[in-house]
Motif scaffolding. Structure first.
Motif, PDB file in Angstrom:
ATOM      1  N   HIS A 136       0.867  -1.188   0.000  1.00  0.00           N
ATOM      2  CA  HIS A 136       0.000   0.000   0.000  1.00  0.00           C
ATOM      3  C   HIS A 136       0.900   1.232   0.000  1.00  0.00           C
ATOM      4  CE1 HIS A 136      -3.048   2.886   1.242  1.00  0.00           C
ATOM      5  NE2 HIS A 136      -2.283   3.228   2.260  1.00  0.00           N
ATOM      6  N   LEU A 137       0.643   2.157  -0.924  1.00  0.00           N
ATOM      7  CA  LEU A 137       1.364   3.428  -0.992  1.00  0.00           C
ATOM      8  C   LEU A 137       0.358   4.552  -0.822  1.00  0.00           C
ATOM      9  CD1 LEU A 137       3.781   2.726  -3.996  1.00  0.00           C
ATOM     10  CD2 LEU A 137       4.327   2.697  -1.544  1.00  0.00           C
ATOM     11  N   GLY A 138       0.092   4.910   0.410  1.00  0.00           N
ATOM     12  CA  GLY A 138      -0.869   5.966   0.692  1.00  0.00           C
ATOM     13  C   GLY A 138      -0.199   7.313   0.922  1.00  0.00           C
ATOM     14  N   ARG A 139      -1.030   8.325   1.128  1.00  0.00           N
ATOM     15  CA  ARG A 139      -0.525   9.679   1.351  1.00  0.00           C
ATOM     16  C   ARG A 139       0.188   9.808   2.689  1.00  0.00           C
ATOM     17  NH1 ARG A 139      -3.155  13.872   3.405  1.00  0.00           N
ATOM     18  NH2 ARG A 139      -5.090  12.704   3.393  1.00  0.00           N
ATOM     19  N   SER A 140      -0.337   9.139   3.729  1.00  0.00           N
ATOM     20  CA  SER A 140       0.244   9.277   5.067  1.00  0.00           C
ATOM     21  C   SER A 140       0.826   7.979   5.626  1.00  0.00           C
ATOM     22  CB  SER A 140      -0.791   9.833   6.045  1.00  0.00           C
ATOM     23  OG  SER A 140      -1.902   8.959   6.121  1.00  0.00           O
ATOM     24  N   THR A 141       0.518   6.845   5.001  1.00  0.00           N
ATOM     25  CA  THR A 141       1.102   5.571   5.424  1.00  0.00           C
ATOM     26  C   THR A 141       1.444   4.720   4.204  1.00  0.00           C
ATOM     27  OG1 THR A 141      -1.029   4.434   5.610  1.00  0.00           O
ATOM     28  CG2 THR A 141      -0.164   5.455   7.619  1.00  0.00           C
ATOM     29  N   GLN A 142       2.404   3.853   4.417  1.00  0.00           N
ATOM     30  CA  GLN A 142       2.762   2.852   3.420  1.00  0.00           C
ATOM     31  C   GLN A 142       2.926   1.520   4.143  1.00  0.00           C
ATOM     32  OE1 GLN A 142       6.244   3.908   1.141  1.00  0.00           O
ATOM     33  NE2 GLN A 142       5.426   5.897   0.559  1.00  0.00           N
ATOM     34  N   VAL A 143       2.631   0.436   3.448  1.00  0.00           N
ATOM     35  CA  VAL A 143       2.856  -0.906   3.983  1.00  0.00           C
ATOM     36  C   VAL A 143       3.743  -1.643   2.982  1.00  0.00           C
ATOM     37  CG1 VAL A 143       1.798  -3.086   4.703  1.00  0.00           C
ATOM     38  CG2 VAL A 143       0.627  -0.909   5.166  1.00  0.00           C
ATOM     39  N   TRP A 144       4.786  -2.279   3.508  1.00  0.00           N
ATOM     40  CA  TRP A 144       5.753  -2.995   2.685  1.00  0.00           C
ATOM     41  C   TRP A 144       5.835  -4.453   3.124  1.00  0.00           C
ATOM     42  CZ3 TRP A 144       8.842  -0.927  -1.267  1.00  0.00           C
ATOM     43  CH2 TRP A 144       8.598   0.429  -1.530  1.00  0.00           C
ATOM     44  N   HIS A 145       5.968  -5.347   2.147  1.00  0.00           N
ATOM     45  CA  HIS A 145       6.168  -6.769   2.383  1.00  0.00           C
ATOM     46  C   HIS A 145       7.620  -7.078   2.041  1.00  0.00           C
ATOM     47  CE1 HIS A 145       5.205 -11.079   2.427  1.00  0.00           C
ATOM     48  NE2 HIS A 145       6.124 -11.134   1.476  1.00  0.00           N
ATOM     49  N   ILE A 146       8.314  -7.773   2.942  1.00  0.00           N
ATOM     50  CA  ILE A 146       9.725  -8.084   2.746  1.00  0.00           C
ATOM     51  C   ILE A 146       9.938  -9.586   2.914  1.00  0.00           C
ATOM     52  CG2 ILE A 146      12.094  -7.626   3.466  1.00  0.00           C
ATOM     53  CD1 ILE A 146       9.476  -5.263   4.711  1.00  0.00           C
ATOM     54  N   ASP A 147      10.533 -10.215   1.909  1.00  0.00           N
ATOM     55  CA  ASP A 147      10.927 -11.622   1.971  1.00  0.00           C
ATOM     56  C   ASP A 147      12.445 -11.689   2.072  1.00  0.00           C
ATOM     57  OD1 ASP A 147       8.397 -12.816   1.711  1.00  0.00           O
ATOM     58  OD2 ASP A 147       8.498 -12.779  -0.478  1.00  0.00           O
ATOM     59  N   LEU A 148      12.943 -12.541   2.968  1.00  0.00           N
ATOM     60  CA  LEU A 148      14.382 -12.778   3.099  1.00  0.00           C
ATOM     61  C   LEU A 148      14.661 -14.226   2.722  1.00  0.00           C
ATOM     62  CD1 LEU A 148      15.174 -11.112   6.557  1.00  0.00           C
ATOM     63  CD2 LEU A 148      15.021 -10.032   4.315  1.00  0.00           C
ATOM     64  N   VAL A 149      15.704 -14.436   1.919  1.00  0.00           N
ATOM     65  CA  VAL A 149      16.082 -15.775   1.476  1.00  0.00           C
ATOM     66  C   VAL A 149      17.566 -16.010   1.744  1.00  0.00           C
ATOM     67  CG1 VAL A 149      14.288 -15.891  -0.318  1.00  0.00           C
ATOM     68  CG2 VAL A 149      16.572 -15.042  -0.905  1.00  0.00           C
ATOM     69  N   ASN A 150      17.930 -17.297   1.892  1.00  0.00           N
ATOM     70  CA  ASN A 150      19.332 -17.661   2.046  1.00  0.00           C
ATOM     71  C   ASN A 150      19.956 -17.857   0.663  1.00  0.00           C
ATOM     72  OD1 ASN A 150      18.504 -20.227   1.198  1.00  0.00           O
ATOM     73  ND2 ASN A 150      18.567 -21.106   3.263  1.00  0.00           N
ATOM     74  N   GLU A 151      21.220 -18.296   0.636  1.00  0.00           N
ATOM     75  CA  GLU A 151      21.906 -18.446  -0.653  1.00  0.00           C
ATOM     76  C   GLU A 151      21.319 -19.560  -1.515  1.00  0.00           C
ATOM     77  OE1 GLU A 151      26.090 -18.587   0.454  1.00  0.00           O
ATOM     78  OE2 GLU A 151      26.255 -16.491  -0.167  1.00  0.00           O
ATOM     79  N   ALA A 152      20.578 -20.481  -0.905  1.00  0.00           N
ATOM     80  CA  ALA A 152      19.899 -21.543  -1.666  1.00  0.00           C
ATOM     81  C   ALA A 152      18.525 -21.079  -2.143  1.00  0.00           C
ATOM     82  CB  ALA A 152      19.774 -22.807  -0.815  1.00  0.00           C
ATOM     83  N   ASP A 153      18.235 -19.784  -1.978  1.00  0.00           N
ATOM     84  CA  ASP A 153      16.959 -19.171  -2.353  1.00  0.00           C
ATOM     85  C   ASP A 153      15.780 -19.751  -1.568  1.00  0.00           C
ATOM     86  OD1 ASP A 153      15.778 -17.079  -3.808  1.00  0.00           O
ATOM     87  OD2 ASP A 153      14.990 -18.464  -5.302  1.00  0.00           O
ATOM     88  N   GLU A 154      16.069 -20.217  -0.345  1.00  0.00           N
ATOM     89  CA  GLU A 154      15.027 -20.712   0.547  1.00  0.00           C
ATOM     90  C   GLU A 154      14.534 -19.559   1.415  1.00  0.00           C
ATOM     91  OE1 GLU A 154      16.634 -25.201   1.399  1.00  0.00           O
ATOM     92  OE2 GLU A 154      17.659 -23.538   2.389  1.00  0.00           O
ATOM     93  N   LEU A 155      13.237 -19.449   1.547  1.00  0.00           N
ATOM     94  CA  LEU A 155      12.638 -18.388   2.349  1.00  0.00           C
ATOM     95  C   LEU A 155      12.976 -18.612   3.825  1.00  0.00           C
ATOM     96  CD1 LEU A 155      10.758 -15.912   2.010  1.00  0.00           C
ATOM     97  CD2 LEU A 155       8.845 -17.463   2.435  1.00  0.00           C
ATOM     98  N   ILE A 156      13.619 -17.614   4.446  1.00  0.00           N
ATOM     99  CA  ILE A 156      13.968 -17.761   5.863  1.00  0.00           C
ATOM    100  C   ILE A 156      13.147 -16.845   6.762  1.00  0.00           C
ATOM    101  CG2 ILE A 156      16.309 -18.531   5.318  1.00  0.00           C
ATOM    102  CD1 ILE A 156      17.182 -15.749   6.559  1.00  0.00           C
ATOM    103  N   CYS A 157      12.603 -15.768   6.197  1.00  0.00           N
ATOM    104  CA  CYS A 157      11.841 -14.822   7.011  1.00  0.00           C
ATOM    105  C   CYS A 157      10.896 -14.033   6.120  1.00  0.00           C
ATOM    106  CB  CYS A 157      12.806 -13.861   7.723  1.00  0.00           C
ATOM    107  SG  CYS A 157      12.032 -12.629   8.792  1.00  0.00           S
TER     108      CYS A 157
END
Length: 150
Positions: free
Chosen positions: A117-138
């Motif tokens: 969401h990119l609003g005028r007063s707030t934004q919400v961001w989704h963040i994926d973290l992966v290891n070197e094997a491209d496995e989702l860690i967080c």
């Protein structure tokens, strides 16, 4: 990556010019620099960065410290929110959550932040973290306040 952006065909969302070398240089004397966090790419609608899994970032059991994952996630989302906000505006974190799914013991952990969401007063961001094997860690969600100039 399973997460979808705001649109199927993303358009550039950045409202301020950016230069990766200047952006990384501005981290001098910060937690991000101390931990070795680097911003490595900005696409039309995402920010990508990484952190090393080393003596600075591990917890006593030899795993990447969960708090470091959160610092990486917040760093990426904060950079995105700042550059996606109008000139003169700043962005500050309101809330962050993180689900740690897998551990990392060495190498690099790479994160990618995309807006939900990119609003005028707030934004919400989704963040994926992966290891070197491209496995989702967080997976993380960050809510940012967009502050108008004073």
């Amino acid at each position: 990556m399973s997460y979808r952006s705001l649109t199927e065909n993303p358009m550039p969302i950045w409202k301020k010019p950016f230069d990766l070398s200047l952006l990384n240089a501005s981290n001098h004397g910060t937690a991000a620099r101390h931990l070795g966090i680097e911003i490595i790419e900005m696409g039309d609608d995402f920010v990508r960065g990484r952190v090393p899994v080393d003596h600075r970032t591990k917890q006593p059991f030899g795993l990447l410290h969960g708090g470091v994952s959160v610092v990486l996630a917040e760093s990426l989302g904060s950079v995105g929110a700042y550059y996606a906000s109008p000139e003169g505006h700043s962005a500050v974190g309101l809330d962050i959550n993180a689900n740690h799914l897998r551990s990392a013991r060495s190498g690099w952990v790479t994160g990618q932040a995309r807006p939900v969401h990119l609003g005028r007063s707030t934004q919400v961001w989704h963040i994926d973290l992966v290891n070197e094997a491209d496995e989702l860690i967080c997976v993380s969600r960050l809510t940012m306040a967009i502050l108008a100039p004073r």
